[in-house]
Design an enzyme around this catalytic site. Structure first.
Site, mmCIF file in Angstrom:
data_model
loop_
_atom_site.group_PDB
_atom_site.id
_atom_site.type_symbol
_atom_site.label_atom_id
_atom_site.label_comp_id
_atom_site.label_asym_id
_atom_site.label_seq_id
_atom_site.Cartn_x
_atom_site.Cartn_y
_atom_site.Cartn_z
ATOM 1 N N PRO A 176 7.865 6.053 7.575
ATOM 2 C CA PRO A 176 7.456 5.540 8.886
ATOM 3 C C PRO A 176 6.038 5.932 9.304
ATOM 4 O O PRO A 176 5.436 5.261 10.135
ATOM 5 C CB PRO A 176 8.493 6.146 9.837
ATOM 6 C CG PRO A 176 8.874 7.433 9.178
ATOM 7 C CD PRO A 176 8.898 7.109 7.710
ATOM 8 N N LEU A 177 5.517 7.019 8.733
ATOM 9 C CA LEU A 177 4.164 7.461 9.082
ATOM 10 C C LEU A 177 3.102 6.848 8.176
ATOM 11 O O LEU A 177 1.915 7.137 8.314
ATOM 12 C CB LEU A 177 4.081 8.990 9.037
ATOM 13 C CG LEU A 177 4.809 9.721 10.179
ATOM 14 C CD1 LEU A 177 4.866 11.216 9.899
ATOM 15 C CD2 LEU A 177 4.148 9.451 11.523
ATOM 16 N N ALA A 178 3.531 6.010 7.229
ATOM 17 C CA ALA A 178 2.607 5.288 6.350
ATOM 18 C C ALA A 178 1.639 6.225 5.645
ATOM 19 O O ALA A 178 0.437 5.954 5.550
ATOM 20 C CB ALA A 178 1.844 4.230 7.144
ATOM 21 N N GLY A 237 0.299 8.770 6.542
ATOM 22 C CA GLY A 237 -0.748 9.290 7.414
ATOM 23 C C GLY A 237 -1.977 8.414 7.532
ATOM 24 O O GLY A 237 -2.999 8.850 8.077
ATOM 25 N N TYR A 241 15.951 13.998 -5.448
ATOM 26 C CA TYR A 241 14.711 14.540 -4.896
ATOM 27 C C TYR A 241 14.333 15.848 -5.585
ATOM 28 O O TYR A 241 15.115 16.805 -5.588
ATOM 29 C CB TYR A 241 14.841 14.761 -3.390
ATOM 30 C CG TYR A 241 14.858 13.488 -2.569
ATOM 31 C CD1 TYR A 241 14.516 12.251 -3.129
ATOM 32 C CD2 TYR A 241 15.201 13.503 -1.223
ATOM 33 C CE1 TYR A 241 14.526 11.084 -2.376
ATOM 34 C CE2 TYR A 241 15.204 12.342 -0.460
ATOM 35 C CZ TYR A 241 14.873 11.135 -1.039
ATOM 36 O OH TYR A 241 14.890 9.987 -0.295
ATOM 37 N N GLU A 249 -8.944 6.027 0.453
ATOM 38 C CA GLU A 249 -10.231 5.619 -0.112
ATOM 39 C C GLU A 249 -10.349 4.100 -0.155
ATOM 40 O O GLU A 249 -11.448 3.544 -0.061
ATOM 41 C CB GLU A 249 -10.395 6.192 -1.527
ATOM 42 C CG GLU A 249 -10.511 7.704 -1.563
ATOM 43 C CD GLU A 249 -10.696 8.223 -2.981
ATOM 44 O OE1 GLU A 249 -10.730 7.385 -3.915
ATOM 45 O OE2 GLU A 249 -10.808 9.443 -3.156
#
Length: 327
Positions: A232-234, A236, A62, A244
């Site tokens: 998990p939040l895709a 946002g 990372y 878009e």
């Protein structure tokens, strides 16, 4: 209340984890991290702790090691923090360099020094869990077992897991390991819902295009392996950050998420995570953000998972994939 597999093993009761991939600035190896990046990490860590998140997920690649280094700087500034949290990191990916492509390496010669690097950057004597970062087609379980045994006996790693592996790969690896695999981290979200589709499409033509590993969810529950969800939040997509190229399904799902959040006096992020956490497998979402406000916005996810009805859960799924109605 049911206990997560990690909790049953006495490892962690944190229902959410904070993914640290965004710590440390850019992925450019020539750019060093700055004091501002350390402050950014500190704020994210404080936000996580404020909502009960005590599990932190890393990987040696990372931001090319800077994420762990920045986290290590925060730990150094707060000597008592290390024993209050669970640290997980991953090894096994080698990034592209010179004429070599990106590749995987589960050899003993790679794993052992990789862990030494993780510990040095984090400034800790041990990590609670080490994951093998994606499958290596050339992996040899006996060699991996030798590396894991040395790491365990030296006290450098307390537990081991994997990421993005199928039941067959886990069985193949586990047969040689003296200790149980405790985690499998895979991509799961309301956007990436093939882990649900696969089970619902048994004996249906719609299942011909499913790529999720056969029986993975059931296998991990039977073997008491913690399922961790990355992404998990895709990004946002359902909680304010509209793409878009958003499809009609995404827009419709985002609208429903907003509606449920308003009705339940909570945040869209908590609703999106609650959908994952409603599953009886007790998925542990790994939220990947450095934004303190977004981290805090996830604090109500556990409660919302308990409150979410079957009808709400299925309606969210239906909106996310309207072409595939349950039959």
């Amino acid at each position: 209340m049911k206990m997560m597999p990690l909790e049953r093993r006495g490892l962690s009761s944190s229902r959410l984890a904070l993914g640290c991939m965004g710590f440390g600035g850019s992925w450019n190896a020539e750019e060093a991290y700055t004091s501002e990046h350390v402050l950014q990490a500190e704020r994210a860590i404080d936000a996580a702790l404020s909502v009960g998140i005590t599990f932190f997920d890393h990987a040696d690649i990372y931001t090319r090691g800077k994420a762990e280094s920045v986290f290590g700087r925060v730990l150094k500034q707060r000597p008592g923090l290390r024993e209050q949290i669970v640290l997980q990191s991953k090894a096994g990916i080698q990034l592209a360099e010179d004429d070599l492509p990106g590749r995987y390496n589960f050899s003993k010669e790679h794993i052992l020094p990789a862990v030494d690097g993780i510990l040095e950057r984090l400034g800790t004597e041990y990590i609670d869990i080490l994951l093998l970062h994606r499958p290596d087609p050339l992996m040899e379980p006996d060699e991996i077992a030798e590396a894991f045994t040395r790491l365990k006996l030296s006290g450098k790693v307390l537990n081991f897991g994997v990421s993005n592996m199928s039941p067959g790969q886990i069985r193949f690896l586990q047969r040689a390991l003296p200790d149980p695999i405790v985690v499998n981290q895979i991509e799961m979200s309301l956007l990436r819902h093939d882990w649900i589709d696969h089970g619902m499409h048994v004996n249906q033509k719609a299942g011909l295009n499913d790529s999720f590993p056969e029986g993975l969810m059931e296998f991990m529950q039977m073997e008491n392996i913690q399922i961790q969800a990355w992404g998990p939040l895709a990004q946002g997509r359902f909680s304010g950050r509209v793409s878009e190229n958003a499809s009609e399904a995404e827009l419709k799902t985002a609208e429903l998420v907003q509606e449920l959040a308003k009705r339940n006096e909570t945040t869209p992020e908590s609703i999106v995570l609650a959908w994952l956490m409603k599953h009886p497998a007790l998925v542990q979402p790994v939220i990947g953000t450095v934004n303190p406000e977004r981290i805090v916005a996830c604090k109500d996810a556990v409660r919302q998972a308990e409150l979410m009805t079957r009808d709400e859960w299925y309606t969210l799924l239906h909106n996310a994939r309207p072409a595939n109605k349950p039959k």
